[in-house]
Design a protein around this motif. Sequence first.
Motif, PDB file in Angstrom:
ATOM      1  N   UNK A  94       0.763  -1.040   0.120  1.00 22.05           N
ATOM      2  CA  UNK A  94       0.114  -0.191  -0.059  1.00 22.05           C
ATOM      3  C   UNK A  94       0.742   1.289  -0.197  1.00 22.05           C
ATOM      4  N   UNK A  95       2.174   1.137   0.418  1.00 24.59           N
ATOM      5  CA  UNK A  95       2.840   2.446   0.418  1.00 24.59           C
ATOM      6  C   UNK A  95       3.566   2.664  -0.940  1.00 24.59           C
ATOM      7  N   UNK A 102       5.851  10.534  -5.393  1.00 24.61           N
ATOM      8  CA  UNK A 102       7.349  10.670  -5.784  1.00 24.61           C
ATOM      9  C   UNK A 102       7.600  10.729  -7.151  1.00 24.61           C
ATOM     10  N   UNK A 103       7.438   9.647  -7.841  1.00 19.15           N
ATOM     11  CA  UNK A 103       7.507   9.482  -9.093  1.00 19.15           C
ATOM     12  C   UNK A 103       7.089  10.641 -10.015  1.00 19.15           C
ATOM     13  N   UNK A 255      11.121   3.869  -1.254  1.00 22.52           N
ATOM     14  CA  UNK A 255      12.255   4.241  -1.747  1.00 22.52           C
ATOM     15  C   UNK A 255      12.813   3.643  -3.011  1.00 22.52           C
ATOM     16  N   UNK A 256      13.016   2.211  -2.951  1.00 27.42           N
ATOM     17  CA  UNK A 256      13.635   1.558  -3.920  1.00 27.42           C
ATOM     18  C   UNK A 256      12.592   1.495  -5.003  1.00 27.42           C
ATOM     19  N   UNK A 257      11.344   1.370  -4.939  1.00 28.37           N
ATOM     20  CA  UNK A 257      10.428   1.244  -5.897  1.00 28.37           C
ATOM     21  C   UNK A 257      10.404   2.313  -6.758  1.00 28.37           C
ATOM     22  N   UNK A 521      16.583  -8.356  -1.147  1.00 28.71           N
ATOM     23  CA  UNK A 521      15.122  -8.417  -1.535  1.00 28.71           C
ATOM     24  C   UNK A 521      15.336  -7.935  -3.238  1.00 28.71           C
ATOM     25  N   UNK A 522      14.565  -8.480  -3.970  1.00 19.95           N
ATOM     26  CA  UNK A 522      14.621  -8.193  -5.356  1.00 19.95           C
ATOM     27  C   UNK A 522      14.039  -6.616  -5.638  1.00 19.95           C
ATOM     28  N   UNK A 523      13.338  -6.034  -4.594  1.00 23.98           N
ATOM     29  CA  UNK A 523      12.765  -4.609  -4.631  1.00 23.98           C
ATOM     30  C   UNK A 523      13.858  -3.726  -4.657  1.00 23.98           C
TER      31      UNK A 523
END
Length: 601
Positions: A94-95, A102-103, A255-257, A521-523
């Motif tokens: 959900x984040x 941000x994108x 952040x990462x996504x 993690x793959x993220x």
Amino acid sequence: MVLNDTLDIADEILSRFTFGWTDYSLFVILLIVSVLIGIYFGFFSRQDSTTEYLLAGKTMGAFPVAMSIVASHVSGITLLGIPTEVYEYGSQYIAIVITSLATCLATIYLFLPVFYKLQLTSTFEYLELRFAKPVRNLCSILFVLSLFIYIPIVVYVPALAFSQVSKLNLHFITPVLCTVCILYTSIGGLKAVVWTDTIQFSVTVGGLFAILYLGLKSVGGMAEVWRISDEGGRLVFFNVDPSPFVRVSFWGITISTTFNWLGHTGVNQGAIQRFLSVPKEAQAKTAIILSGIGFILVNVASILTGLIIYSKYADCDPLESKLISASDQLLPHYVMDVAGHIPGLPGLFLAGLVSAALATMSASLNTVSGIIYEDFLQDWLSHSPDDERKAAFIMKIIVVIVGLISIAIVFIVEKLGTIFQIAVSMRSVTDGPLVGLFILGMMVPWANAKGAVIGGYTSLFSLMVLVGGAQYYNVKKHSERLPTSIEGCPYPLNETISLFTTNSTDPTTLHEDPFFPFRISFMHFTIIGTTIVVVVGLIASYFCGEIDLEQVDPDHITPCMRRFLPEKKYRSVPLKDVAASNYVNKFEKQESDKLEKVNVK
């Protein structure tokens, strides 16, 4: 007697989870509409130039462009993968709301001003202007490879879902769907892609919300969904564990996504190509904002769908009870369960699901044709009107060739593991270096071409090792799902399993943990690749010779970083000196004319 009862149970279950003629009719109608749109724009609209084919003549509106962006981004991986992710690992995704905001901000303030100012058909042409031709070639190759990886995954997921509900062979469905997409994309160009995406996305969203309503009704309302999900440990919103080994955390999503999404929208050739198809920059910003809202709505709806599915099957997990053979079949199973009694609705939803995949595939095909032509073939052609028409025809041929190759690769994808994780992991190999190079170019004025090349190849090699090792580990040992149950299943599982499922093999269990980088993690893969490009590129630029900041074009740097460029120096000249200079130049010209006349005589 027992066998007859078992067969009756199996027949009843199969009938509930199989398409009827109304479903097939709606499904086929949507595919026909897509082809007709391509035919209309191909034969009744100009497609005889690269600008018309790739940028739709810069006549598109903000709303259809935004819907096309969302439709391209919201593939079957989103609609099938996110509900499955929430069902198995909780609602931390959900984040993604923060990620979307941000994108959008980063795209509007960092990347769009540069791209819109330069008006480049190929975003990678920017890297040639900012650095050098080798950097552009590297990114073009990376991007083409990323699409060859991504398109087959996108197509495979809905084909698998449709195969499940129709009982048709997957190897028959995939070529049919791909052929339809290749047809309307190659004929119609960007206009066909944008308008087809808009219609298909509308169908997808309509079906999604209809299924949401029916699911809530079948479970007993939102309060009941919340209660069951909470008891099952699916309500996870702030897992702030900073460990990079946590599969999905708040930091990994926010952040990462964000860097994952920047690779898909902020610097993506397909997205920028659409943003440039509107007449004004303000309209492009509006399209970005609208697309951000669309991302949030679809992702939140998908997350809610995952919670509803868990509430529906909290005491009878379809995967554990062998009603489905793969996690990615969870959503179509649920759709047929809650909406199978309404003629046409499952077909409408699955048509929307397949349409989402076709939208992503069509956008990717249109984009990759532009990249291959602009970056690898354009130098062979001149710029006469005849060659412009030839270029548009060549790009249509490229669409067909790439589409056929994608069909072949789909049959390899079906041998891989979980789709959502594979898609994010595999694309990070190319997205990490790509995002990093654009950030290095636009936000680091001190970087030079040699630093960019060294940083790009270092990131690519590092991610190939990281993702390859992590994927090998995941094949050997899948992540542990949150607990599920089959205590409430209303039918004799052991007797009906073999009648309608395929056997699946359990992953091999590893007796020891792998080397620690392969447990990340793959993220985080994309942000790791981006960071490597920027850090290594900046260090390499320093040792390979400092760049002369006065030679850096301010138009190549994002507005917030132009303050670090030196101000242009101009020599002040008094007005009387200017006037005297003009008089001297006029006198010299008169004397020169007189001398020329004398020589002629």
